[in-house]
Design an enzyme around this catalytic site. Structure first.
Site, PDB file in Angstrom:
ATOM      1  N   ARG A   1      27.243 -43.512  -2.093  1.00 50.14           N
ATOM      2  CA  ARG A   1      25.790 -43.324  -2.284  1.00 50.14           C
ATOM      3  C   ARG A   1      25.235 -42.767  -1.195  1.00 50.14           C
ATOM      4  O   ARG A   1      24.423 -41.858  -1.664  1.00 50.14           O
ATOM      5  CB  ARG A   1      25.365 -44.879  -2.507  1.00 50.14           C
ATOM      6  CG  ARG A   1      23.841 -45.137  -2.610  1.00 50.14           C
ATOM      7  CD  ARG A   1      23.294 -43.992  -3.725  1.00 50.14           C
ATOM      8  NE  ARG A   1      23.999 -44.019  -4.923  1.00 50.14           N
ATOM      9  CZ  ARG A   1      23.917 -42.880  -5.778  1.00 50.14           C
ATOM     10  NH1 ARG A   1      23.112 -41.651  -5.351  1.00 50.14           N
ATOM     11  NH2 ARG A   1      24.576 -42.991  -6.814  1.00 50.14           N
TER      12      ARG A   1
ATOM     13  N   LYS B   1       6.042 -32.186   8.171  1.00 52.29           N
ATOM     14  CA  LYS B   1       6.001 -33.030   7.503  1.00 52.29           C
ATOM     15  C   LYS B   1       7.393 -33.409   6.654  1.00 52.29           C
ATOM     16  O   LYS B   1       7.717 -33.175   5.763  1.00 52.29           O
ATOM     17  CB  LYS B   1       4.842 -32.733   6.080  1.00 52.29           C
ATOM     18  CG  LYS B   1       3.692 -32.359   6.764  1.00 52.29           C
ATOM     19  CD  LYS B   1       2.357 -31.886   5.677  1.00 52.29           C
ATOM     20  CE  LYS B   1       1.230 -31.842   6.521  1.00 52.29           C
ATOM     21  NZ  LYS B   1       0.429 -31.213   5.259  1.00 52.29           N
TER      22      LYS B   1
ATOM     23  N   LYS C   1      -5.127 -27.992  16.543  1.00 50.02           N
ATOM     24  CA  LYS C   1      -5.564 -27.971  15.175  1.00 50.02           C
ATOM     25  C   LYS C   1      -6.882 -28.653  15.257  1.00 50.02           C
ATOM     26  O   LYS C   1      -7.400 -28.749  16.306  1.00 50.02           O
ATOM     27  CB  LYS C   1      -4.507 -28.990  14.438  1.00 50.02           C
ATOM     28  CG  LYS C   1      -3.043 -28.451  14.325  1.00 50.02           C
ATOM     29  CD  LYS C   1      -2.221 -29.678  13.800  1.00 50.02           C
ATOM     30  CE  LYS C   1      -2.513 -29.907  12.307  1.00 50.02           C
ATOM     31  NZ  LYS C   1      -2.217 -28.848  11.401  1.00 50.02           N
TER      32      LYS C   1
ATOM     33  N   GLU D   1      -5.254 -23.176  14.681  1.00 52.53           N
ATOM     34  CA  GLU D   1      -5.717 -23.551  13.333  1.00 52.53           C
ATOM     35  C   GLU D   1      -7.158 -22.997  12.999  1.00 52.53           C
ATOM     36  O   GLU D   1      -7.994 -23.687  13.775  1.00 52.53           O
ATOM     37  CB  GLU D   1      -5.445 -24.949  13.015  1.00 52.53           C
ATOM     38  CG  GLU D   1      -5.855 -25.239  11.309  1.00 52.53           C
ATOM     39  CD  GLU D   1      -5.707 -26.876  11.220  1.00 52.53           C
ATOM     40  OE1 GLU D   1      -4.642 -27.246  10.799  1.00 52.53           O
ATOM     41  OE2 GLU D   1      -6.717 -27.557  11.381  1.00 52.53           O
TER      42      GLU D   1
ATOM     43  N   ASP E   1      -6.323 -21.628   7.454  1.00 57.36           N
ATOM     44  CA  ASP E   1      -5.956 -23.183   6.970  1.00 57.36           C
ATOM     45  C   ASP E   1      -6.984 -23.517   5.721  1.00 57.36           C
ATOM     46  O   ASP E   1      -8.251 -23.300   5.909  1.00 57.36           O
ATOM     47  CB  ASP E   1      -6.341 -24.518   7.971  1.00 57.36           C
ATOM     48  CG  ASP E   1      -5.921 -25.455   7.199  1.00 57.36           C
ATOM     49  OD1 ASP E   1      -4.697 -25.588   6.614  1.00 57.36           O
ATOM     50  OD2 ASP E   1      -6.647 -26.648   7.382  1.00 57.36           O
TER      51      ASP E   1
END
Length: 294
Positions: free
Chosen positions: A104, A139, A171, A201, A222
């Site tokens: 598995r 992410k 950011k 950004e 962005d």
């Protein structure tokens, strides 16, 4: 380049595998232990149940090796190969108990990594002929970043930064916290080594112009429309031809080529590692095909 050995991943991944096996096996595989004789031996065939790009064969081999070093794992294809439904991708032989304990975890990892590689490859194919680089983001699944970014490379993509430590990415929240793009860039430039790049950004032409004026090395556009990106790229390349322009935010397979045609250098797609369909892969003991043992 995505060769597993070039990354030197074995030691780090082995340690993770031990933890994942401990989570799954616990005090023992009660089903196998109560139904199958301890001295039973089998040959297991791993095959795909749908077409896609394979990634994770070295990981699966490590899983079985950690479970039982006497197991013999033979890959029939290589990571990065395109396979069709029904193709055998590996054969493993040895203790039936060991095969079932590792089954598995090995499949889970290969299915996820192959899903990422397959999705990445679809994006890469959509960009064919255009001078743009497709990259991932941070992410990723906690604890799986090394493997998931490897799978992106297997699919033909490239990696963005691996973590918070290897590049400055300013950011929106950094801009707010620092008091503006200029303040953030100047503060970072003063503290980082000269070898480290600064990315900013931006969400508007005003921010683009400010990032240019501050000397940002990379400017991210962005969530802009393709038309806005084309305008922004023209501004950046006219004022600072050396600056790398990155597009990000809501990029899909349907929109990626139009975004690339705006002239950006890099397109980052978070969905490569957080929104993908795992490839269906199965393991069968003592499987036969065409009447002959495999």
């Amino acid at each position: 380049m995505y060769e597993w050995t070039a990354g030197g991943y074995d030691a780090a991944v082995r340690e993770q595998i031990r933890g994942w096996l401990a989570e799954d096996v616990g005090s023992g595989d009660v089903t196998t232990e109560t139904t199958i004789p301890r001295d039973s031996r089998s040959k297991a065939v791993i095959h795909v149940k749908e077409s896609g790009v394979i990634a994770g064969l070295p990981v699966a081999k490590l899983v079985f090796d950690v479970v039982d070093p006497s197991l013999v794992f033979e890959a029939k294809v290589q990571d990065g190969d395109q396979v069709d439904k029904g193709n055998v991708i590996a054969v493993v032989e040895g203790s039936t108990h060991s095969l079932l304990i590792g089954e598995r975890l090995a499949l889970n990892l290969m299915q996820r990594l192959s899903g990422i590689a397959t999705k990445t490859n679809a994006f890469v194919n959509a960009l064919e002929g255009l001078p743009v680089r497709l990259v991932d983001t941070r992410k990723t699944t906690p604890g799986h970043r090394l493997l998931e970014k490897y799978a992106v490379r297997v699919g033909g993509g490239s990696n963005h930064r691996f973590g918070l430590y290897d590049a400055v990415m300013i950011k929106d929240n950094h801009i707010k916290g620092a008091g503006g793009i200029k303040a953030a860039v100047e503060a970072a430039r003063h503290k980082i080594p000269h070898t480290m790049k600064i990315e900013v950004e931006t969400e508007s032409f005003e921010q683009v112009d400010e990032a240019i004026a501050c000397g940002a090395d990379i400017i991210m556009l962005d969530n802009m429309t393709a038309a806005m990106m084309k305008n922004a790229v023209a501004r950046i390349k006219h004022a600072a031809p050396h600056v790398i322009v990155e597009a990000s935010g809501g990029v899909t397979l349907e929109t990626v080529r139009g975004i690339a045609e705006s002239g950006v250098d890099v397109i980052s797609v978070g969905g490569l590692t957080y929104s993908f369909q795992a490839l269906d892969i199965s393991l069968d003991l003592n499987a036969k095909k065409g009447g002959d043992s495999l």
